[in-house]
Design an enzyme around this catalytic site. Structure first.
Site, PDB file in Angstrom:
ATOM      1  N   PHE A 128       0.852  -1.187   0.000  1.00 15.36           N
ATOM      2  CA  PHE A 128       0.000   0.000   0.000  1.00 15.36           C
ATOM      3  C   PHE A 128       0.892   1.244   0.000  1.00 15.36           C
ATOM      4  CE2 PHE A 128      -3.018   2.969   2.057  1.00 15.36           C
ATOM      5  CZ  PHE A 128      -4.108   2.757   1.236  1.00 15.36           C
ATOM      6  N   ASP A 205       1.381  -4.654   8.812  1.00 19.35           N
ATOM      7  CA  ASP A 205       0.191  -3.835   8.612  1.00 19.35           C
ATOM      8  C   ASP A 205      -0.987  -4.796   8.459  1.00 19.35           C
ATOM      9  OD1 ASP A 205      -1.923  -2.305   7.612  1.00 19.35           O
ATOM     10  OD2 ASP A 205      -0.547  -0.840   6.766  1.00 19.35           O
ATOM     11  N   TYR A 230     -11.456   1.056  10.087  1.00 14.79           N
ATOM     12  CA  TYR A 230     -12.627   1.438   9.285  1.00 14.79           C
ATOM     13  C   TYR A 230     -12.928   0.495   8.141  1.00 14.79           C
ATOM     14  CZ  TYR A 230      -8.765   3.857   6.846  1.00 14.79           C
ATOM     15  OH  TYR A 230      -7.578   4.168   6.241  1.00 14.79           O
ATOM     16  N   LYS A 231     -12.121  -0.569   7.984  1.00 17.37           N
ATOM     17  CA  LYS A 231     -12.385  -1.532   6.910  1.00 17.37           C
ATOM     18  C   LYS A 231     -13.311  -2.626   7.454  1.00 17.37           C
ATOM     19  CE  LYS A 231      -8.355   0.021   4.428  1.00 17.37           C
ATOM     20  NZ  LYS A 231      -6.905  -0.016   4.271  1.00 17.37           N
ATOM     21  N   ARG A 380     -11.713  -4.755  -7.612  1.00 16.29           N
ATOM     22  CA  ARG A 380     -11.639  -5.428  -6.315  1.00 16.29           C
ATOM     23  C   ARG A 380     -13.048  -5.732  -5.823  1.00 16.29           C
ATOM     24  NH1 ARG A 380      -8.127  -2.550  -1.663  1.00 16.29           N
ATOM     25  NH2 ARG A 380      -9.842  -1.087  -1.901  1.00 16.29           N
TER      26      ARG A 380
HETATM   27  C1  LIG Z   1      -6.174   1.200   4.369  1.00 14.18           C
HETATM   28  C2  LIG Z   1      -4.732   1.050   4.604  1.00 14.18           C
HETATM   29  C3  LIG Z   1      -4.011   2.043   5.267  1.00 14.18           C
HETATM   30  C4  LIG Z   1      -4.681   3.302   5.680  1.00 14.18           C
HETATM   31  O1  LIG Z   1      -3.834   4.298   6.126  1.00 14.18           O
HETATM   32  P1  LIG Z   1      -4.417   5.643   6.733  1.00 14.18           P
HETATM   33  O2  LIG Z   1      -3.326   6.155   7.550  1.00 14.18           O
HETATM   34  O3  LIG Z   1      -5.659   5.287   7.504  1.00 14.18           O
HETATM   35  O4  LIG Z   1      -4.788   6.544   5.604  1.00 14.18           O
HETATM   36  C5  LIG Z   1      -2.669   1.816   5.527  1.00 14.18           C
HETATM   37  N1  LIG Z   1      -2.075   0.671   5.126  1.00 14.18           N
HETATM   38  C6  LIG Z   1      -2.758  -0.290   4.468  1.00 14.18           C
HETATM   39  C7  LIG Z   1      -2.059  -1.550   4.069  1.00 14.18           C
HETATM   40  C8  LIG Z   1      -4.094  -0.123   4.177  1.00 14.18           C
HETATM   41  O5  LIG Z   1      -4.759  -1.056   3.518  1.00 14.18           O
END
Ligand SMILES: *Cc1c(COP(=O)(O)O)cnc(C)c1O
Length: 420
Positions: A128, A205, A230-231, A380
């Site tokens: 990401f 992560d 939030y996911k 996705r």
């Molecule tokens: C969704 C996601 C994030 C989100 O980062 P924010 O700091 O909340 O913007 C970070 N890393 C991964 C792998 C994600 O999927």
């Protein structure tokens, strides 16, 4: 699971679904809309609006500043529940605070400071973006070598690539347990073991994993982790993230942002920064209380359902997506862009199509199916086991087939919108 493309297969799965009742615990304003993007923003739990009203009107409106007596350690209480029910961590190892990016920065910096004689950081070149950028920044600031591992876009990072990149110079390895694009699920225990053998630390992560797949931070010997709420945890847009630091490591690590929420005897307002020895030393500042509060009722649903049952349903939902894609979509230009075995994926499945972006827009506007697009050419499909029905997946795939067959998506703009 019965193999077949008839809708009855999906109907039978719904009838036998032990989690079917959880759908009614979410706000669903348009039953026709099929929402397959819970991996990006989970649905609103039905209990959340009343809970927030109580926090706003009772806590803020009525209690005013006195409410901080109760609010002050809410992030730690939520962290304890996440540790116990979602992350397989021990008491005192998880706290909710800040965002995933910020927590990643804090823990990566702390780990790098603790390994001053090592000068290499390993990341996945397909991870990401925020993770790559944050590590690029840290490496640039400290003159470290950033080694970006080339992983398979569809199948994820292979163990062999990691093994050959690990040596005594590696301070830190940053990896997503579930890949945001392909959904590839790594073997946490195996990676931790490989890194430990050369004395490197792994920072996980868990954003696309928590609440979708069982995570065993303690049992796999994980040392550091972050992730968002939030996911699949349905905490709401921008709800605070969590961080995990293995108990034995906490007192040795010092994070770079020395804020007063990490301080011993915080309200003594002492002259020098002197952080607590516990997980709260990784806190910085006053939490965004209203966003934090929204995690509470959302997490209660995951606790009640149990991650094991969520995973069991997620595997079946994923199988249904890939079975239908295999049978229907190949001749229409699609191919799978995720690991083949459901056990090697998180809860979402990616499909390759050269026109994935325009198809994604057509699906949302003409067919009432919300999924999402990821560069360069991936659609996705993210069913969230707590509220997605098998028949919704079947209907969504059927509508996708129709949109792809009719081909009027070709009239849609090829330019990406601000958010995809
Ligand atoms: C969704 C996601 C994030 C989100 O980062 P924010 O700091 O909340 O913007 C970070 N890393 C991964 C792998 C994600 O999927």
């Amino acid at each position: 699971m019965e193999r077949g493309t008839s809708r009855t297969v999906a109907e039978k799965l719904d009838a036998a679904d032990p989690l079917a009742g959880f759908r009614d615990r979410f706000v669903i304003t348009d039953p026709e809309l099929i929402y397959l993007d819970g991996n990006s923003l989970g649905r609103l739990p039905a209990a959340t609006p009343d809970h927030l009203r109580e926090v706003v009107e009772g806590g803020w409106g009525g209690g005013l500043v006195r409410s901080w007596q109760n609010w002050i350690d809410w992030g730690s209480r939520l962290g304890a529940r996440l540790a116990d029910h979602v992350l397989g961590a021990r008491a005192g190892e998880v706290v909710v605070c800040d965002s995933t990016s910020i927590n990643l920065y804090k823990l990566a910096a702390a780990a790098l400071d603790a390994a001053p004689r090592r000068s290499t950081v390993l990341i996945d070149a397909e991870d990401f973006p925020t993770n790559r950028y944050i590590l690029q920044g840290l490496a640039a600031q400290r003159g470290l070598r950033l080694h970006q591992l080339t992983s398979d876009l569809d199948d994820g990072l292979q163990g062999e690539q990691l093994r050959s990149a690990l040596d005594q110079d590696v301070a830190l390895v940053v990896l997503s347990l579930v890949s945001y694009r392909s959904g590839a699920l790594l073997d946490m225990a195996a990676v931790n073991e490989l890194a430990r053998a050369v004395g490197a630390r792994v920072l996980w992560d868990l954003s696309h994993a928590a609440g979708a797949v069982p995570v065993e931070l303690a049992a796999t010997g994980a040392e550091l982790a972050v992730g968002c709420t939030y996911k699949y945890l349905n905490g709401g847009p921008g709800s605070p993230a969590y961080l995990y630091v293995r108990r034995e490591l906490q007192a040795q690590l010092r994070q770079p942002v020395w804020g007063w929420f990490g301080q011993r005897e915080q309200f003594q307002m002492g002259a020098e920064y002197d952080p607590v020895p516990s997980i709260e030393r990784f806190l910085v500042s006053t939490p965004p209380l209203l966003s934090l509060a929204a995690i509470d009722p959302a997490l209660a649903l995951v606790e009640e359902a149990g991650v094991e049952r969520i995973r069991a349903k997620g595997l079946l939902l994923g199988r249904l997506v890939t079975d239908l894609a295999d049978d229907w979509l190949g001749p229409l230009g699609f191919r799978s862009a995720s690991p083949h075995l459901p056990e090697r994926r998180g809860s979402h499945v990616s499909l390759y199509h050269p026109d994935a972006w325009r198809i994604c827009q057509a699906l949302a506007t003409e067919a009432k199916v919300v999924c999402d697009y990821r560069v360069p050419d991936r659609l996705r499909i993210g069913p969230s086991p707590l509220y997605t029905r098998f028949t919704e997946v079947w209907d969504a795939m059927d509508r996708l087939r129709e949109v792809a067959t009719r081909r009027n998506y070709v009239s849609r703009p090829a330019d990406l919108t601000r958010v995809t």
